[in-house]
Design a protein around this motif. Structure first.
Motif, short mmCIF file in Angstrom:
data_model
loop_
_atom_site.label_atom_id
_atom_site.label_comp_id
_atom_site.label_asym_id
_atom_site.label_seq_id
_atom_site.Cartn_x
_atom_site.Cartn_y
_atom_site.Cartn_z
N PRO A 31 106.34 140.85 3.91
CA PRO A 31 106.35 141.72 2.73
C PRO A 31 105.00 142.42 2.56
O PRO A 31 103.96 141.89 2.95
N ARG A 32 105.04 143.60 2.01
CA ARG A 32 103.84 144.39 1.75
C ARG A 32 103.92 144.94 0.34
O ARG A 32 104.99 145.05 -0.22
N GLY A 33 102.79 145.29 -0.19
CA GLY A 33 102.77 145.91 -1.51
C GLY A 33 101.85 145.19 -2.45
O GLY A 33 100.93 144.47 -2.03
N SER A 34 102.10 145.40 -3.73
CA SER A 34 101.26 144.76 -4.73
C SER A 34 102.13 144.28 -5.89
O SER A 34 103.20 144.83 -6.14
N VAL A 35 101.63 143.27 -6.56
CA VAL A 35 102.33 142.66 -7.69
C VAL A 35 101.33 142.53 -8.83
O VAL A 35 100.20 142.09 -8.63
N ARG A 36 101.75 142.91 -10.03
CA ARG A 36 100.95 142.69 -11.23
C ARG A 36 101.59 141.57 -12.01
O ARG A 36 102.77 141.61 -12.32
N LEU A 37 100.79 140.55 -12.32
CA LEU A 37 101.28 139.33 -12.98
C LEU A 37 100.62 139.17 -14.33
O LEU A 37 99.41 138.96 -14.42
N ALA A 38 101.40 139.30 -15.41
CA ALA A 38 100.88 139.10 -16.77
C ALA A 38 100.76 137.61 -17.03
O ALA A 38 101.70 136.85 -16.82
N ALA A 39 99.58 137.19 -17.48
CA ALA A 39 99.31 135.76 -17.55
C ALA A 39 99.04 135.27 -18.96
O ALA A 39 99.95 134.83 -19.65
N GLY A 40 97.82 135.32 -19.41
CA GLY A 40 97.45 134.78 -20.71
C GLY A 40 95.98 135.04 -20.98
O GLY A 40 95.34 135.85 -20.32
N GLN A 41 95.46 134.32 -21.94
CA GLN A 41 94.09 134.53 -22.39
C GLN A 41 93.06 133.92 -21.45
O GLN A 41 93.32 132.90 -20.82
N ARG A 42 91.88 134.54 -21.41
CA ARG A 42 90.76 134.00 -20.64
C ARG A 42 90.46 132.58 -21.12
O ARG A 42 90.43 132.32 -22.31
N GLY A 43 90.30 131.68 -20.19
CA GLY A 43 90.03 130.29 -20.53
C GLY A 43 91.28 129.47 -20.79
O GLY A 43 91.21 128.27 -20.99
N GLY A 44 92.45 130.12 -20.78
CA GLY A 44 93.70 129.42 -21.07
C GLY A 44 94.42 128.93 -19.82
O GLY A 44 94.11 129.33 -18.70
N LEU A 45 95.38 128.06 -20.03
CA LEU A 45 96.14 127.45 -18.95
C LEU A 45 96.97 128.47 -18.18
O LEU A 45 97.03 128.42 -16.95
N TYR A 46 97.62 129.40 -18.88
CA TYR A 46 98.48 130.36 -18.20
C TYR A 46 97.68 131.26 -17.26
O TYR A 46 98.12 131.56 -16.15
N LEU A 47 96.50 131.70 -17.67
CA LEU A 47 95.68 132.54 -16.81
C LEU A 47 95.21 131.74 -15.59
O LEU A 47 95.27 132.24 -14.46
N ALA A 48 94.79 130.51 -15.82
CA ALA A 48 94.35 129.67 -14.70
C ALA A 48 95.51 129.43 -13.72
O ALA A 48 95.32 129.51 -12.50
N PHE A 49 96.69 129.15 -14.25
CA PHE A 49 97.86 128.95 -13.40
C PHE A 49 98.18 130.22 -12.61
O PHE A 49 98.45 130.16 -11.41
N ALA A 50 98.15 131.37 -13.28
CA ALA A 50 98.46 132.63 -12.62
C ALA A 50 97.47 132.93 -11.50
O ALA A 50 97.85 133.44 -10.44
N GLU A 51 96.20 132.61 -11.72
CA GLU A 51 95.20 132.83 -10.67
C GLU A 51 95.44 131.93 -9.47
O GLU A 51 95.29 132.36 -8.32
N LEU A 52 95.85 130.69 -9.71
CA LEU A 52 96.20 129.80 -8.60
C LEU A 52 97.44 130.32 -7.85
O LEU A 52 97.48 130.30 -6.62
N LEU A 53 98.43 130.77 -8.60
CA LEU A 53 99.64 131.32 -7.99
C LEU A 53 99.29 132.55 -7.15
O LEU A 53 99.76 132.69 -6.02
N ALA A 54 98.43 133.41 -7.67
CA ALA A 54 98.01 134.61 -6.94
C ALA A 54 97.30 134.23 -5.64
O ALA A 54 97.54 134.84 -4.59
N GLU A 55 96.44 133.23 -5.69
CA GLU A 55 95.75 132.77 -4.48
C GLU A 55 96.74 132.31 -3.42
O GLU A 55 96.59 132.61 -2.24
N ARG A 56 97.76 131.56 -3.84
CA ARG A 56 98.76 131.05 -2.90
C ARG A 56 99.58 132.19 -2.30
O ARG A 56 99.90 132.19 -1.12
N ILE A 57 99.93 133.18 -3.12
CA ILE A 57 100.69 134.33 -2.61
C ILE A 57 99.84 135.09 -1.59
O ILE A 57 100.33 135.44 -0.51
#
Length: 151
Positions: A31-57
């Motif tokens: 697959p090619r392209g880009s994905v924008r992932l809406a996460a959450g607030q700085r310092g929050g769990l959702y943003l941290a989780f989204a950043e980990l998910l982005a790293e894995r992708i």
């Protein structure tokens, strides 16, 4: 001299053509392209989780760019998703259900998957009249364990 017979394909040309078609069909396209992932607030769990998910992708699909978008949370994530400003968004299940029921079906999220279980936590002062879930107005939650969970 012009021959009116249909052109014949040699056995070698047929086998080579078939091999190219089969090999082309079996090759896995990354697959090619880009994905924008809406996460959450700085310092929050959702943003941290989204950043980990982005790293894995990114690690798995090197041709896919992932941009994690910091937001104010679930409601913002769903609004951005409905507007087409992001491709994916993290949200609490109850917020997703309220959004689905309240807004237009044609812009509703196409898929929902549980990432982890959410827990409700209640914190009170030592001086409060409430000391466990059973002393809350209405008798507490039937699924809450008896007594305080943390002292």
């Amino acid at each position: 001299m012009i021959d009116n017979r249909p052109a014949e394909l040699s056995r070698r040309a047929f086998v080579l053509s078939a091999a190219v078609l089969v090999a082309g069909g079996c090759m896995r396209a990354e697959p090619r392209g880009s994905v924008r992932l809406a996460a959450g607030q700085r310092g929050g769990l959702y943003l941290a989780f989204a950043e980990l998910l982005a790293e894995r992708i990114r690690a798995r699909y090197s041709d896919v760019g992932v941009e994690v978008v910091s937001t104010e949370g679930s409601v913002d994530n769903l609004a951005l998703l409905r507007a087409g400003d992001v491709d994916m968004g993290l949200t609490l299940a109850d917020v997703a259900e309220q959004d689905r029921a309240a807004d237009a079906a044609d812009t509703a999220p196409q898929a929902v998957a549980r990432v982890y279980e959410n827990y409700l936590q209640v914190v009170v002062r030592d001086s409060a009249a409430v000391h466990n879930s059973q002393t809350c107005r209405g008798g507490g939650s039937p699924s809450a364990p008896p007594g305080p969970a943390l002292r």
